[in-house]
Enzyme design. Sequence first.
Site, PDB file in Angstrom:
ATOM      1  CG  ASP A  67       5.055   7.528   7.372  1.00 53.68           C
ATOM      2  OD1 ASP A  67       3.835   7.498   7.555  1.00 53.68           O
ATOM      3  OD2 ASP A  67       5.624   6.996   6.392  1.00 53.68           O
ATOM      4  CG  ASP A  93      12.563   5.577   9.003  1.00 56.29           C
ATOM      5  OD1 ASP A  93      12.587   4.533   8.342  1.00 56.29           O
ATOM      6  OD2 ASP A  93      11.625   5.864   9.780  1.00 56.29           O
ATOM      7  CD  GLU A 130       9.249   5.993   3.303  1.00 56.01           C
ATOM      8  OE1 GLU A 130       9.816   4.938   2.993  1.00 56.01           O
ATOM      9  OE2 GLU A 130       8.462   6.086   4.251  1.00 56.01           O
ATOM     10  CD  GLU A 131      12.127   8.306   5.654  1.00 53.03           C
ATOM     11  OE1 GLU A 131      11.520   9.305   6.091  1.00 53.03           O
ATOM     12  OE2 GLU A 131      11.646   7.145   5.721  1.00 53.03           O
ATOM     13  CG  ASP A 185      11.059   2.577   1.731  1.00 55.24           C
ATOM     14  OD1 ASP A 185      11.680   3.013   2.710  1.00 55.24           O
ATOM     15  OD2 ASP A 185       9.964   1.977   1.817  1.00 55.24           O
ATOM     16  CG  LEU A 187      14.515   0.901   7.733  1.00 54.12           C
ATOM     17  CD1 LEU A 187      15.742   0.034   7.483  1.00 54.12           C
ATOM     18  CD2 LEU A 187      14.648   1.585   9.082  1.00 54.12           C
ATOM     19  CG  ASP A 188       9.129  -1.459   2.872  1.00 56.40           C
ATOM     20  OD1 ASP A 188       8.291  -0.551   2.818  1.00 56.40           O
ATOM     21  OD2 ASP A 188       8.833  -2.663   2.857  1.00 56.40           O
ATOM     22  CD  GLU A 193       6.694   2.372   0.220  1.00 56.25           C
ATOM     23  OE1 GLU A 193       7.100   2.177   1.372  1.00 56.25           O
ATOM     24  OE2 GLU A 193       5.571   2.862  -0.005  1.00 56.25           O
TER      25      GLU A 193
HETATM   26  P1  AHG Z   1       7.693   2.330   5.487  1.00 64.78           P
HETATM   27  O1  AHG Z   1       8.233   1.563   6.639  1.00 64.78           O
HETATM   28  O2  AHG Z   1       8.723   2.602   4.437  1.00 64.78           O
HETATM   29  O3  AHG Z   1       6.937   3.575   5.904  1.00 64.78           O
HETATM   30  O4  AHG Z   1       6.651   1.414   4.683  1.00 64.78           O
HETATM   31  C1  AHG Z   1       5.661   0.693   5.343  1.00 64.78           C
HETATM   32  C2  AHG Z   1       4.631   0.255   4.354  1.00 64.78           C
HETATM   33  C3  AHG Z   1       4.846  -1.125   3.728  1.00 64.78           C
HETATM   34  O5  AHG Z   1       6.079  -1.666   3.829  1.00 64.78           O
HETATM   35  C4  AHG Z   1       3.877  -2.008   4.430  1.00 64.78           C
HETATM   36  O6  AHG Z   1       3.409  -3.031   3.628  1.00 64.78           O
HETATM   37  C5  AHG Z   1       2.813  -1.071   4.849  1.00 64.78           C
HETATM   38  O7  AHG Z   1       3.403   0.181   5.005  1.00 64.78           O
HETATM   39  C6  AHG Z   1       2.218  -1.522   6.135  1.00 64.78           C
HETATM   40  O8  AHG Z   1       1.122  -0.756   6.397  1.00 64.78           O
HETATM   41  P2  AHG Z   1       0.022  -1.229   7.451  1.00 64.78           P
HETATM   42  O9  AHG Z   1       0.689  -1.084   8.782  1.00 64.78           O
HETATM   43  O10 AHG Z   1      -1.089  -0.267   7.200  1.00 64.78           O
HETATM   44  O11 AHG Z   1      -0.341  -2.661   7.152  1.00 64.78           O
HETATM   45 MN    MN Z   2       8.170   1.547   2.718  1.00 66.86          MN
HETATM   46 MN    MN Z   3      10.626   3.641   4.591  1.00 65.50          MN
END
Ligand code: AHG
Ligand code: MN
Ligand code: MN
Length: 280
Positions: A35, A41, A64-65, A83, A85-86, A226
């Site tokens: 990502d 983040d 995560e980071e 995590d 920042l989720d 997560e």
């Molecule tokens: P993060 O922001 O820590 O990378 O996590 C995002 C995760 C989770 O929170 C969420 O349910 C999912 O990714 C969303 O993914 P889609 O956009 O594929 O739905």
């Molecule tokens: Mn997350």
């Molecule tokens: Mn995150």
Amino acid sequence: MEELISYIQKAVLEISDALKFPDTSYSQNHNSTGDTQLKFDILSDEIITKTLTQCPSLKAIISEEKNEILTVNENAKYIVAYDPLDGSSLMDVNFAIGSIFGIYEQKPSAKNLKAAVYSMYGARLELVICEDTPKLYRLDKNNQFTFIKDLKMEEKGKINATGGTQKFWDEKHSKFIKSLFEENYRLRYSGAMVSDINQILLKGGGIFSYPATKDAPLGKLRAFFEVFPLAFIVEKAGGKTTNGNNQSLLDLEFDAIHATTPCFFGSKYEISKLLEFYNG
Ligand code: AHG
Ligand code: MN
Ligand code: MN
């Protein structure tokens, strides 16, 4: 444990303050999962690292980071996987996001998970802390977290929150989701698992799914920071979890700290129904 949780509270308060006037732009960097990191983040990861490393009972952190586990005090008791920042992709649209923490004793393994915590940076700052049972706290006027209530899930809910690109779902998942809608379930999906599962916990039931898909056969969501912490909270609230085949996400074992898994969290009724659709 209380001491460690008080450091988590401190970090969460600092992130919440920083969210009032944030830089919502992207950095040039990528994390282990590929990502692109937001500047926020990175900032929230730095705030948590700086704060938790002051805690004497902290052995190591997994973030995560960060690519690697960071050992702080080899002789200490707890490893915190987080995590920072989720729901980062919702930063620009000002939806609710959160931080997720799993507290493991000595080794990062679901069976060593002793507590889980998450924060919700929504219209107000809330915290769910779970050792024996999940407890909801809300920040009060004096900057203290006040206990609001215990979180308990009913046998059956009304919410259906399902992630992953639909055209990449397999047939059993598509059929299962369709059957929930035929039973009058309502779609609720924001794109931050912490907010989506928080909604299910507070409304008392429903299901959150992030299935295996053709483009991500091992799922998207990451086990240690997560999936395991939120599975721990959902199960302690009386709900159930599975990877589609097993009886609990907490039975899974992984070596890689950024390992991912398909995952389902919900009330007893929805998870048994899912297991029937998935396993015949
Ligand atoms: P993060 O922001 O820590 O990378 O996590 C995002 C995760 C989770 O929170 C969420 O349910 C999912 O990714 C969303 O993914 P889609 O956009 O594929 O739905
Ligand atoms: Mn997350
Ligand atoms: Mn995150």
